[in-house]
Enzyme design. Sequence first.
Site, PDB file in Angstrom:
ATOM      1  CE  LYS A 164      -2.496   2.468   3.689  1.00 38.15           C
ATOM      2  NZ  LYS A 164      -1.410   3.348   4.012  1.00 38.15           N
ATOM      3  CG  ASN A 165       2.331   2.818   3.546  1.00 34.94           C
ATOM      4  OD1 ASN A 165       1.167   3.154   3.347  1.00 34.94           O
ATOM      5  ND2 ASN A 165       2.811   2.574   4.758  1.00 34.94           N
ATOM      6  NE  ARG A 194      -4.935  12.101   8.457  1.00 32.79           N
ATOM      7  CZ  ARG A 194      -5.963  11.350   8.818  1.00 32.79           C
ATOM      8  NH1 ARG A 194      -5.947  10.052   8.640  1.00 32.79           N
ATOM      9  NH2 ARG A 194      -7.016  11.896   9.364  1.00 32.79           N
ATOM     10  CB  CYS A 217      -3.844  10.705  11.390  1.00 33.51           C
ATOM     11  SG  CYS A 217      -2.293  10.292  12.157  1.00 33.51           S
ATOM     12  NE  ARG A 243       0.719  11.141   9.123  1.00 35.85           N
ATOM     13  CZ  ARG A 243       0.307   9.927   8.739  1.00 35.85           C
ATOM     14  NH1 ARG A 243      -0.688   9.329   9.334  1.00 35.85           N
ATOM     15  NH2 ARG A 243       0.914   9.293   7.760  1.00 35.85           N
ATOM     16  N   PRO A 244       3.024  16.616  10.662  1.00 32.47           N
ATOM     17  CG  PRO A 244       4.937  16.779  11.999  1.00 32.47           C
ATOM     18  CD  PRO A 244       3.672  15.996  11.830  1.00 32.47           C
ATOM     19  CG  ASP A 262       2.398   1.679   9.855  1.00 33.44           C
ATOM     20  OD1 ASP A 262       2.287   2.616  10.677  1.00 33.44           O
ATOM     21  OD2 ASP A 262       2.514   1.870   8.628  1.00 33.44           O
ATOM     22  NE  ARG A 304      -6.964   5.048   4.977  1.00 32.01           N
ATOM     23  CZ  ARG A 304      -6.054   5.346   5.908  1.00 32.01           C
ATOM     24  NH1 ARG A 304      -6.417   5.580   7.128  1.00 32.01           N
ATOM     25  NH2 ARG A 304      -4.779   5.419   5.600  1.00 32.01           N
TER      26      ARG A 304
END
Length: 421
Positions: free
Chosen positions: A23-24, A94, A118, A123-124, A306, A398
Amino acid sequence: MLGAFKINGGNQLHGNVQISGAKNAAIAIIPASLLSEGVCRIENLPYIKDVNYMLEILEKLGSKVTRVSDHIVEIDNSNITSHVADYDIVQRMRASYYLVGALLGRFKKAAVSMPGGCNFGERPVNLHKKGFELMGADVNLQGGIFAAEATHLHGANIYCDLVSVGTTINLMIGAVLADGLTTIENAAKEPHVVDVANFLNSMGANVKGAGTDSIRIKGVKKLSGCTYSLIPDQIEVGTFMMAAAATGGDVTIENVIPKHMDAVSAKLVEMGVDIIENDESIRVKRTGPLKCANVKTLPYPGFPTDLQPLIVALLASANGTSIVNEDVWENRFQYVGELRRMGANITVNGRAAIIQGTKHLVGCPITATDLRAGAAMVIAGLMADGETIVNENKYIDRGYEYFETKLRNLGADIERIDSED
Ligand code: UD1
């Protein structure tokens, strides 16, 4: 109506499961394709909501997206009409910050709305900003918009103050068409950083060193189309490893790069789980009791953040006391209250969770608070006595392809239901 998973716990998982594409990697590679005017064919895409959202965003920018099959897509970016990604199209994503690197690289300007924080912290994007500025861009972060523009986008020496996956990938994407050499020091080394670099190189980029903490990108004038197949999803592999360990099962997980799982395999072995690695598969088997263990999340090759909620769920039923330190995100234990409702004995103290193992979790209605916490709830449900309802399964959709189907094929009693709001 809220979507939910209904699980009857106690079944041991047995058999084989195929892992989907990462996914990422997918949600970085799809926007990175914007750098090329040719057609990019991306294979082994996971069939999940985040990928569909990212493809929709590209279509709104003017890309022609052709779904060849559930797992293959062709993206033609020859007629992009906009460098602006408005809030209405990016609000669900995001990782939309990757559009900044891609649009800035291609058009030397980008304006992308940023979704807010989130469920596990802010989330800078300060490190992304700093990097693009060093490359000669004017960057403005006002009004929830990440805007960047450069008359001359050039190479730069960039030192990242902390290890950030998103920053590393975004700057790498932005530097590919910049003038001259960019170096990224203290770069993230995650497998999907390497996958994005390989994808960029297959379009004709010159990226070296991905997978180490020092990446060098020599700018090129133009990129071509390509055909590229994504690596397997390291976090999905870890999820099924935990599920097998949780239920005392015996599962062979296929389409895996075992090396990516070293930190997870080592921890499960410490907990009394048998791990047998083959070239492209991992067999996970547990016959004895689960032992307690201490875990600290770190950037790759450390234990992945994660998978933190999932190992906490597992440790909730282990013998003895475990401590899990979350070193990546400031606030990633919000889901713990849900596990407590099932009888878990977990205390959170800042960035540490202290877990006193209990023999039996008890099924009850619980709610997923984000994607990986949702997967942890499902694992808790698989271990628990009786029925667990995991509400808000939209989070799980997701990032996991056919999650309940894959689990059911391994013998889990899990079904998708609509539950009352
Ligand atoms: C990615 C993953 C996410 C994973 C995380 C860490 C995607 C889409 N998401 O998120 O699932 O949990 O890597 O492995 O790939 N930070 C800053 N300033 C910045 C950027 C980051 O302070 O400009 C901080 C963050 O607040 C966080 C840490 O750096 O504490 C790591 O974040 P980062 O690696 O950037 O996470 P993401 O790439 O957003």
